[in-house]
Design an enzyme around this catalytic site. Structure first.
Site, PDB file in Angstrom:
ATOM      1  CE  LYS A 130       2.619   3.094  13.016  1.00  0.00           C
ATOM      2  NZ  LYS A 130       2.341   2.644  14.404  1.00  0.00           N
ATOM      3  CB  SER A 190      -0.073   5.128  15.451  1.00  0.00           C
ATOM      4  OG  SER A 190       0.717   4.052  15.848  1.00  0.00           O
ATOM      5  CB  SER A 225      -0.354   1.770  17.639  1.00  0.00           C
ATOM      6  OG  SER A 225      -0.703   3.052  18.112  1.00  0.00           O
TER       7      SER A 225
END
Length: 538
Positions: free
Chosen positions: A108, A189, A213
């Site tokens: 990420k 996210s 998330s």
């Protein structure tokens, strides 16, 4: 710093052409293979890391950067081919670095890498220079032989800039799309990490969660996600929201791969005081992959988290029936105390922490022009056309207005949130019924992406559900696994439990997965009931 797909492809081809060990070709089947299967093929000499990287790189160009345009990968590692060649050379010399040797991993884009890639949290404000060093978990990945394939797109600032945001959108990467149905949202996210794994763009990925998330994008993209106990995985070198809730965790297409990845990244780190006890609990989590892991286990159904969405409810009932058939003792219903009392205290904590933790993180990025949360707010105002075309930054502004972490309102909110979610919440429910874990629907099927109105789902939303909040606030572990489909959209279930209960949750999830066998690859439908945009079957 960011190369065009053509330039990147030429770089990869150049390095591969100059490397002798590339005779073994990766196949489409390798794209969908497990970590264990890939390692077996590499050990047998049938596959090289270089060939696998080339296959993923081609697929990212074809599916992510063109074709369906998933926008799940925000940046590819310009040194991937070189690193793959080095890993292959080590393997040929008989030096194995570990279970992930030669396995590509996406990170990420809020996780620091001390290389030529950027770490931007999706924001244009952090693109002046790369991070100075690897995050602690990245160091662990590299030491275990993992190849960092690139960075994954995300909800900018991990969805903590505005309550009106569209999940999976960032100014740097655009809007990530759900590979099962392209006009649906990938959620949470860690959207790019989950979508990339689901679409066969990488074997496994790392996401992060403050509240939902990891769990929501994993469920919405039909994969497995583990939100670890707070402090099991170091947060050093990760763009923060809250030191009281943030944690990184694995995203994978099956429980075994997620367990293998967690085994590598878990452990104590002197740079993160929360991990002081991690080494006492970190272990080889693949030891708990028991197909009979449900037998005799007591699982409580949290009905308060059901009843919001009919497809999720149907899947929950199917899952309960399967668990019973495999010998689990189902306690139904189990009340989770204070479930409706967490939201206000949680938000107070997150806003205070955001200001404090963001300023502390930015102090480690000395080559950036922005130094504080106030600087980020000013940057977004100057770059509003690019940074705020759809939604604003009211959460940033609310956080900036907060005082120090010594404020009584913060101290009281933090104590309340931890007490109601932990000791008087999850712990109380487990103890009252002598349970091994709690069960709920992860979320309903993915909602439509809507840049105008933003997300149509938050944890606990009355229309589509969401079961991440109690474990997230308490800092306890949770795991989501695919459980069925509704209108070609994945639906998952979530298991959560006491602090450090990852072994139990992994065992339960693995046993469930082995007997449900519902996984299927995405077809990249343009809309529900629409036409596939590309063939993606394993």
């Amino acid at each position: 710093m960011i190369r065009s797909p053509l330039t990147h492809a030429l770089l990869v081809a150049s390095v591969l052409a100059s490397t002798p060990l590339i005779a073994q070709n990766a196949t489409e089947a390798d794209v969908w293979s497990s970590v264990a299967s890939l390692r077996q093929r590499m050990d047998s000499g049938a596959l090289t890391c270089q060939a696998l990287v080339q296959q993923f790189d081609s697929r990212i160009t074809r599916i992510d950067q063109s074709g369906p345009m998933l926008r799940a990968v925000i940046e590819r590692n310009p040194d991937a081919a070189k690193l793959a060649a080095e890993l292959d050379a080590q393997h040929s010399a008989g030096k194995s670095l570990g279970v992930l040797h030669g396995i590509p991993v996406l990170l990420k884009d809020n996780i620091d890498t001390g290389d030529r890639m950027l770490t931007s949290a999706g924001s244009l404000a952090l693109m002046d220079a790369p991070a100075p060093r690897d995050a602690s978990l990245v160091e662990r990945l590299r030491k275990n032989g993992a190849l960092i394939l690139g960075k994954a797109n995300l909800s900018e600032w991990a969805n903590m800039r505005s309550g009106h945001a569209s999940s999976g959108w960032s100014a740097r990467g655009g809007q990530t799309r759900n590979p099962y149905v392209l006009d649906r949202n990938p959620c949470g996210s860690s959207a790019g990490s989950a979508a990339a794994v689901a679409a066969g763009l990488v074997t496994v990925a790392i996401g992060s969660e403050t509240d939902g998330s990891i769990i929501c994008p994993a469920a919405s993209n039909g994969i497995v996600g583990i939100k670890p106990t707070l402090g099991l995985v170091s947060r050093s070198g990760i763009v923060p929201i809250s030191h009281n809730q943030d944690t990184a965790g694995p995203l994978a297409r099956n429980v075994a791969d997620a367990a293998a990845l967690l085994s590598v990244i878990a452990g104590s780190d002197s740079g993160d005081p929360a991990t002081a006890d991690a080494d006492k609990h970190a272990t080889d989590y693949t030891r708990f992959l028991d197909p009979n892991g449900l037998k005799g286990k007591r699982i409580g159904v949290v009905r308060q988290m059901a009843g919001a969405e009919p497809n999720a409810d149907r899947v929950l009932e199917q899952s309960i029936a399967l668990m019973k058939a495999q010998g689990a003792v189902i306690v139904d219903p189990v009340e989770l105390p204070h479930l409706k009392d967490l939201g206000d205290a949680e938000m107070i904590v997150l806003l205070y922490d955001l200001k404090h933790d963001m300023d502390a993180y930015l102090a480690t990025r000395t080559d950036l022009k922005v130094k504080t949360l106030a600087d980020l707010i000013a940057f977004n105002q100057r770059e509003a056309a690019r940074e705020m075309p759809w939604f604003g930054q009211e959460l940033f502004e609310q956080a900036q207005a907060k005082g120090p972490l010594t404020d009584k309102v913060y101290i009281d909110a933090l104590a309340k949130a931890k007490r109601l979610s932990g000791k008087e919440g999850i712990d109380a429910a487990l103890a009252a019924h002598h349970l091994d874990a709690l069960l709920a629907p992860s979320w309903g099927p993915a909602f439509m992406t809507d840049p105008v109105l933003g997300d149509h789902v938050v944890s606990g939303d009355p229309t589509v559900g969401g079961a991440s909040q109690p474990a997230a606030v308490a800092g306890y572990p949770s795991i989501t696994v695919p459980a069925d489909f509704a209108h070609d959209l994945p639906v998952g279930i979530v298991l959560f439990g006491a602090k450090w209960s990852e072994p139990t949750l992994i065992s339960l999830a693995y046993a469930y997965e082995q007997h449900s066998k519902i996984y299927r690859a995405p077809r990249f439908l343009d809309t529900v009931g629409g036409k596939p945009q590309i063939s993606a079957s394993p």
